[in-house]
Design a protein around this motif. Structure first.
Motif, PDB file in Angstrom:
ATOM      1  N   TRP A  33     -68.909  -7.857 -66.313  1.00 30.60           N
ATOM      2  CA  TRP A  33     -68.955  -9.117 -67.042  1.00 30.60           C
ATOM      3  C   TRP A  33     -70.382  -9.464 -67.445  1.00 30.60           C
ATOM      4  O   TRP A  33     -70.598 -10.145 -68.428  1.00 30.60           O
ATOM      5  CB  TRP A  33     -68.338 -10.248 -66.222  1.00 30.60           C
ATOM      6  N   VAL A  39     -65.699 -11.896 -69.172  1.00 25.54           N
ATOM      7  CA  VAL A  39     -64.764 -12.651 -68.358  1.00 25.54           C
ATOM      8  C   VAL A  39     -63.657 -13.051 -69.324  1.00 25.54           C
ATOM      9  O   VAL A  39     -63.814 -13.928 -70.155  1.00 25.54           O
ATOM     10  CB  VAL A  39     -65.426 -13.891 -67.735  1.00 25.54           C
ATOM     11  N   PRO A  41     -60.628 -14.440 -71.401  1.00 28.73           N
ATOM     12  CA  PRO A  41     -59.779 -15.628 -71.447  1.00 28.73           C
ATOM     13  C   PRO A  41     -58.319 -15.236 -71.463  1.00 28.73           C
ATOM     14  O   PRO A  41     -57.970 -14.091 -71.745  1.00 28.73           O
ATOM     15  CB  PRO A  41     -60.177 -16.282 -72.778  1.00 28.73           C
ATOM     16  N   ALA A  42     -57.463 -16.187 -71.156  1.00 29.69           N
ATOM     17  CA  ALA A  42     -56.033 -15.935 -71.273  1.00 29.69           C
ATOM     18  C   ALA A  42     -55.678 -15.722 -72.733  1.00 29.69           C
ATOM     19  O   ALA A  42     -56.315 -16.269 -73.630  1.00 29.69           O
ATOM     20  CB  ALA A  42     -55.252 -17.124 -70.723  1.00 29.69           C
ATOM     21  N   TYR A 179     -58.561 -18.147 -62.148  1.00 27.24           N
ATOM     22  CA  TYR A 179     -58.826 -16.813 -62.662  1.00 27.24           C
ATOM     23  C   TYR A 179     -58.389 -15.789 -61.625  1.00 27.24           C
ATOM     24  O   TYR A 179     -58.155 -16.116 -60.462  1.00 27.24           O
ATOM     25  CB  TYR A 179     -60.314 -16.616 -63.002  1.00 27.24           C
ATOM     26  N   ASN A 181     -59.442 -11.763 -60.214  1.00 30.68           N
ATOM     27  CA  ASN A 181     -60.353 -10.623 -60.238  1.00 30.68           C
ATOM     28  C   ASN A 181     -59.559  -9.332 -60.200  1.00 30.68           C
ATOM     29  O   ASN A 181     -58.523  -9.252 -59.541  1.00 30.68           O
ATOM     30  CB  ASN A 181     -61.284 -10.664 -59.023  1.00 30.68           C
ATOM     31  N   SER A 196     -63.235 -10.352 -64.217  1.00 29.81           N
ATOM     32  CA  SER A 196     -62.455 -11.571 -64.013  1.00 29.81           C
ATOM     33  C   SER A 196     -61.715 -11.965 -65.279  1.00 29.81           C
ATOM     34  O   SER A 196     -62.275 -11.906 -66.372  1.00 29.81           O
ATOM     35  CB  SER A 196     -63.360 -12.727 -63.575  1.00 29.81           C
ATOM     36  N   THR A 197     -60.464 -12.346 -65.124  1.00 28.59           N
ATOM     37  CA  THR A 197     -59.617 -12.787 -66.235  1.00 28.59           C
ATOM     38  C   THR A 197     -59.218 -14.240 -66.003  1.00 28.59           C
ATOM     39  O   THR A 197     -58.664 -14.577 -64.959  1.00 28.59           O
ATOM     40  CB  THR A 197     -58.361 -11.912 -66.341  1.00 28.59           C
ATOM     41  N   ILE A 198     -59.496 -15.096 -66.974  1.00 27.81           N
ATOM     42  CA  ILE A 198     -59.225 -16.516 -66.844  1.00 27.81           C
ATOM     43  C   ILE A 198     -57.788 -16.825 -67.237  1.00 27.81           C
ATOM     44  O   ILE A 198     -57.338 -16.453 -68.323  1.00 27.81           O
ATOM     45  CB  ILE A 198     -60.193 -17.335 -67.709  1.00 27.81           C
ATOM     46  N   ASP A 200     -54.357 -19.751 -65.718  1.00 26.70           N
ATOM     47  CA  ASP A 200     -53.858 -20.647 -64.676  1.00 26.70           C
ATOM     48  C   ASP A 200     -52.828 -19.894 -63.855  1.00 26.70           C
ATOM     49  O   ASP A 200     -51.672 -19.759 -64.261  1.00 26.70           O
ATOM     50  CB  ASP A 200     -53.240 -21.897 -65.313  1.00 26.70           C
ATOM     51  N   GLN A 225     -57.003  -6.285 -70.936  1.00 24.13           N
ATOM     52  CA  GLN A 225     -58.167  -7.023 -70.480  1.00 24.13           C
ATOM     53  C   GLN A 225     -59.415  -6.154 -70.371  1.00 24.13           C
ATOM     54  O   GLN A 225     -60.459  -6.504 -70.884  1.00 24.13           O
ATOM     55  CB  GLN A 225     -57.862  -7.663 -69.113  1.00 24.13           C
TER      56      GLN A 225
END
Length: 284
Positions: A33, A39, A41-42, A179, A181, A196-198, A200, A225
């Motif tokens: 990242w 990182v 985003p959704a 997020y 990992n 890391s993927t953001i 909810d 991702q």
């Protein structure tokens, strides 16, 4: 980046360092990242995890992969112990009790919380099918609450860690569940890389992985991702020395990586799993 059998305190300190460094080889490589700002985003749309009763919509079988090797929709009122092995190590680090793994209401549930003796215990289980390369989908969500890390990972059949690698499909370690990992480990000195993927993760999502002889690719709700293995920097990280199986865990923790339980943490925190799918490798 959670070892299936669990870290001791020193191990968790190393994990926290690894999350920050995500280093390859001699420890000098730039974190994924940091190098790319990646990182993730959704996705703007998330059809695979649309709000449907019971969790996520099941995607079509992935193209280019072999037959379905294992699947579970967690129907009924008890776990199929012909498919799964439940951890039972209440004195371990992290502590896991078989009673914390249940099936009901169309889902698998792993619950963490303090028992009558005041000890904070959670649980985990592993699938009994081992595959040499695979596509794996896991539909899950996690209750908010500091003190527990929800994890879906591939663990080597050999039990030789880190020599034979580990693939963390999703590790939701912070109580806000904002997020996930993902990590790839390999080699005796635990070379590793993370991302890391953001999203909810209190809502249903499908986290997936493609594991092949030359790359590992991660997906959120069908959206790619990141990938390990298709460049000179990461080519040597792909595990190739042992078949692996799916493990699902809610690991209790209190350290730099898994924030400690707070007064706001509910008495019970659960990881909910709607279904899992695993497809064998079709070859080149």
């Amino acid at each position: 980046m959670s070892i299936r059998r669990g870290y001791g305190r020193a191990g968790w300190a190393a994990v926290a360092t690894a999350l920050l460094l995500a280093a390859c080889g001699d420890g000098t490589s730039t974190p994924d990242w940091a190098a790319t700002g990646s990182v993730s985003p959704a996705p703007a749309t998330s059809s695979a995890a649309a709000a449907v009763r019971g969790g996520c919509k099941k995607p079509a079988a992935p193209k280019g992969w072999g037959p379905l090797a294992f699947a579970d929709d967690f129907t009924g009122t008890r776990l199929d112990t012909g498919r799964w092995s439940v951890y039972d190590s209440p004195a371990g680090k992290p502590p896991r009790d078989a009673s914390r793994v249940t099936v009901g209401g169309g889902e698998l549930r792993i619950s963490g919380g303090k028992g009558a003796d005041g000890r904070d215990v959670s649980g985990g289980l592993s699938n009994d099918v081992n595959l040499m390369y695979a596509h794996v989908d896991v539909c899950f969500r996690v209750d908010r609450g500091a003190g527990y890390s929800a994890i879906a990972l591939l663990w080597p059949q050999s039990e030789k860690w880190p020599d034979d690698g580990e693939i963390d499909i999703a590790e939701v370690n912070r109580g806000a569940r904002a997020y996930a990992n993902s990590f790839v480990h390999n080699h005796a000195n635990n070379d590793r890389l993370g991302h890391s993927t953001i999203a909810d993760f209190t809502a249903w999502h499908v986290m997936s992985v493609d594991w092949t002889p030359d790359h590992v690719t991660f997906y959120l709700d069908g959206s790619k991702q990141w990938t390990v293995g298709l460049d000179d920097r990461t080519a040597g990280l792909v595990p190739t020395t042992s078949a692996m199986h799916l493990a699902i865990q809610l690991d209790q923790g209190c350290d730099a990586f898994v924030e400690c339980r707070t007064a706001a943490t509910p008495a019970r925190v659960a990881m909910h799993v709607d279904w899992v799918r695993g497809y064998s490798y079709a070859g080149d």
